[in-house]
Write a protein that holds these residues in place. Structure first.
Motif, mmCIF file in Angstrom:
data_model
loop_
_atom_site.group_PDB
_atom_site.id
_atom_site.type_symbol
_atom_site.label_atom_id
_atom_site.label_comp_id
_atom_site.label_asym_id
_atom_site.label_seq_id
_atom_site.Cartn_x
_atom_site.Cartn_y
_atom_site.Cartn_z
ATOM 1 N N MET A 8 57.540 52.055 78.458
ATOM 2 C CA MET A 8 58.536 51.046 77.889
ATOM 3 C C MET A 8 58.843 51.625 76.430
ATOM 4 N N THR A 9 60.063 51.606 76.188
ATOM 5 C CA THR A 9 60.682 51.910 74.855
ATOM 6 C C THR A 9 60.465 50.806 73.817
ATOM 7 N N PRO A 10 59.963 51.166 72.715
ATOM 8 C CA PRO A 10 59.813 50.186 71.525
ATOM 9 C C PRO A 10 60.817 48.939 71.679
ATOM 10 N N ALA A 11 62.227 49.459 71.677
ATOM 11 C CA ALA A 11 63.088 48.696 71.611
ATOM 12 C C ALA A 11 63.216 47.653 72.671
ATOM 13 N N SER A 12 62.799 47.910 73.957
ATOM 14 C CA SER A 12 62.938 47.099 74.950
ATOM 15 C C SER A 12 61.582 46.079 74.698
ATOM 16 N N LEU A 13 60.470 46.662 74.269
ATOM 17 C CA LEU A 13 59.370 45.699 74.137
ATOM 18 C C LEU A 13 59.840 44.664 73.046
ATOM 19 N N ARG A 14 60.311 45.088 71.979
ATOM 20 C CA ARG A 14 60.709 43.918 71.112
ATOM 21 C C ARG A 14 61.833 43.192 71.689
ATOM 22 N N GLY A 15 62.515 43.609 72.772
ATOM 23 C CA GLY A 15 63.469 42.571 73.189
ATOM 24 C C GLY A 15 62.459 41.520 74.278
ATOM 25 N N TRP A 16 61.570 42.088 74.928
ATOM 26 C CA TRP A 16 60.660 41.335 75.676
ATOM 27 C C TRP A 16 59.864 40.176 74.808
ATOM 28 N N ARG A 17 59.484 40.823 73.515
ATOM 29 C CA ARG A 17 58.810 39.685 72.480
ATOM 30 C C ARG A 17 59.729 38.729 72.121
ATOM 31 N N LEU A 18 60.877 39.042 71.956
ATOM 32 C CA LEU A 18 61.834 37.738 71.404
ATOM 33 C C LEU A 18 62.016 36.881 72.638
ATOM 34 N N VAL A 19 62.466 37.428 73.873
ATOM 35 C CA VAL A 19 62.566 36.491 75.014
ATOM 36 C C VAL A 19 60.964 35.593 75.041
ATOM 37 N N VAL A 66 54.861 40.767 80.514
ATOM 38 C CA VAL A 66 55.420 42.101 80.343
ATOM 39 C C VAL A 66 54.894 42.329 78.837
ATOM 40 N N VAL A 67 54.652 41.530 78.019
ATOM 41 C CA VAL A 67 54.181 41.747 76.611
ATOM 42 C C VAL A 67 52.572 42.072 76.387
#
Lengths: 63, 379
Positions: free
Chosen positions: B1-12, B164-165
């Motif tokens: 997982m890219t850092p950007a998508s992980l950040r997105g999942w954390r926000l979600v 996911v996170v």
């Protein structure tokens, strides 16, 4: 310490599998199916309880 | 997982959880008690009279309808409903003669063996009724029920995004580690992760089925307006004479589905029946098949079945959501298990909220140590 993703997911995946079996079992029948449901669904709860019990503050830490 | 998508999942994960957390706590507390609603109703003397002697014959349906109508002679019978768990309990809806919906009339509850009339108390008057109303619609009717349904969907997204996170966060940590000596935030993160991941499947299933049940008026309404309406539209004949007795209608409907039990009977003229056809809705009687409904249209003048059909998949999904939300399909041990899972979910909710409250405010302080930076980006 575990390395790699497979180590991270091994126990959660096992608990998830037991949960799915347990949730489905009792709808399929009574008797043995109920027992299958109760025992499998108890495992995730027991894991939570044991981990909490053994690492409770003040208790000698052992994982 | 890219850092950007992980950040997105954390926000979600953060925002879906935060938005539903207050409602989720109400659902956990009320749900925890409602798991034992039968036991509580019994203790409070609020349970329905379902007594009959072994071998006693059921009263004819017509007698029950007659008894019900005495409660309000200005109203006419519109719907009979049969309790799958308790065969002595029968619900009869009486409505105004011209009424097609179910808003203006009243329900009468009868013991099907003795005919004893039981007053249904207003939900506010009983403990279980009060808790159920709080659980289902926060005392705000249909709009509140839709709101709770949306909260349920947010909770489902929160469980998935939480999973996911979880992986990246736990990469270098042993499963189930609880670092209580390392401050409020870390202790709460660890407890949140362990309890959350251990009960994830249960939480996902109960959340999803709860959301589905919240939307049940829409789902049932869709079935009624599409498949059921198409079925009744194929038999548009008007009533010209007297109707055959209700017991004959029930027998005809049951004969169309051998081995099934009565679930509902809708009288001609209401929205779940034809203009001159009764809808006889039947179910099986195992834990599984009692959730599968079938419907027969019975001609009110001839007593003949005009058409018989199953119900579409989404009605089966709705019906099966009941047991998987209530945990009432495996006896008292399963109810206790359900209650314990509910408590764990409550802990996950509270610890998750604490983790958010204790989030590092300034990036610079959390970047000083490697572990601090890792935790700083968690929630």
């Amino acid at each position: 310490m575990r390395g790699g993703m497979s180590g991270v997911w091994r126990i959660p995946a096992a608990l998830a599998g037991l949960s799915v079996v347990g949730l489905a079992a009792a709808i399929l029948g009574d008797g043995i199916w109920d027992w299958l449901c109760w025992t499998t669904l108890s495992v995730p709860l027991a894991v939570c309880a044991v981990k909490l019990w053994r690492q409770w503050p003040g208790r000698s830490a052992s994982l | 997982m890219t850092p950007a998508s992980l950040r997105g999942w954390r926000l979600v994960h953060r925002w879906t959880s935060l938005i539903c957390s207050a409602n989720l706590l109400i659902l956990c507390v009320t749900g925890l008690i409602l798991v034992f609603h039968h036991e509580i109703q019994h203790l409070m003397g609020e349970d329905l009279d379902s007594s009959y002697t072994e071998g006693q014959a059921r009263l004819p349906l017509q007698s029950l309808v007659d008894i019900a109508q005495k409660a309000d002679p200005a109203l006419v019978p519109k719907l009979l409903s049969f309790d799958p768990e308790d065969k002595a309990v029968n619900y009869i809806y009486l409505g105004k003669p011209e009424e097609r919906g179910f808003d203006l009339g009243r329900w009468v509850v009868l013991n099907g063996f003795t005919g004893a009339n039981q007053m249904l108390k207003q939900p506010e008057e009983t403990l279980v009724g009060f808790l159920l109303k709080l659980h289902v619609d926060l005392f705000t009717g249909f709009a509140g029920q839709m709101f709770v349904g949306v909260m349920g969907l947010l909770f489902v997204v929160s469980t998935v995004s939480g999973l996911v996170v979880y992986g990246p966060f736990m990469k270098k940590l042993a499963f189930g580690i609880l670092r209580f000596g390392r401050g409020t935030r870390i202790g709460n993160i660890d407890l949140h992760n362990l309890f959350g991941v251990a009960t994830l499947v249960w939480a996902f299933v109960v959340g999803l089925t709860g959301a589905i049940l919240s939307f049940s008026p829409l789902i049932t309404g869709y079935w009624q307006k599409t498949e059921l309406a198409a079925m009744t539209a194929r038999h548009p004949e008007p009533m010209t004479g007297p109707a055959v007795p209700i017991d004959q209608v029930a027998a005809a409907g049951l004969a169309a589905f051998p081995g099934k039990d009565l679930a509902f009977i809708a009288y001609p003229g209401n929205e779940y029946a034809g203009s001159r056809h009764f809808s006889v809705i039947v179910r099986g009687h195992t834990e599984l098949t009692q959730r599968l409904l079938s419907v027969a249209l019975v001609d009110a003048e001839t007593g003949v079945v005009a058409e018989a059909a199953g119900t579409p998949w989404y009605m089966t999904v709705l019906m099966l959501s009941g047991p998987f939300h209530f945990g009432d399909y495996g006896g008292l041990p399963l109810q206790i298990i359900w209650a314990l899972f509910t408590i764990v979910t409550g802990v996950v909710t509270v610890t998750g909220f604490v983790v958010w409250l204790k989030r590092p405010r300034a990036r610079s302080t959390s970047d000083r140590t490697a572990s601090g930076a890792k935790l700083g980006s968690k929630a």
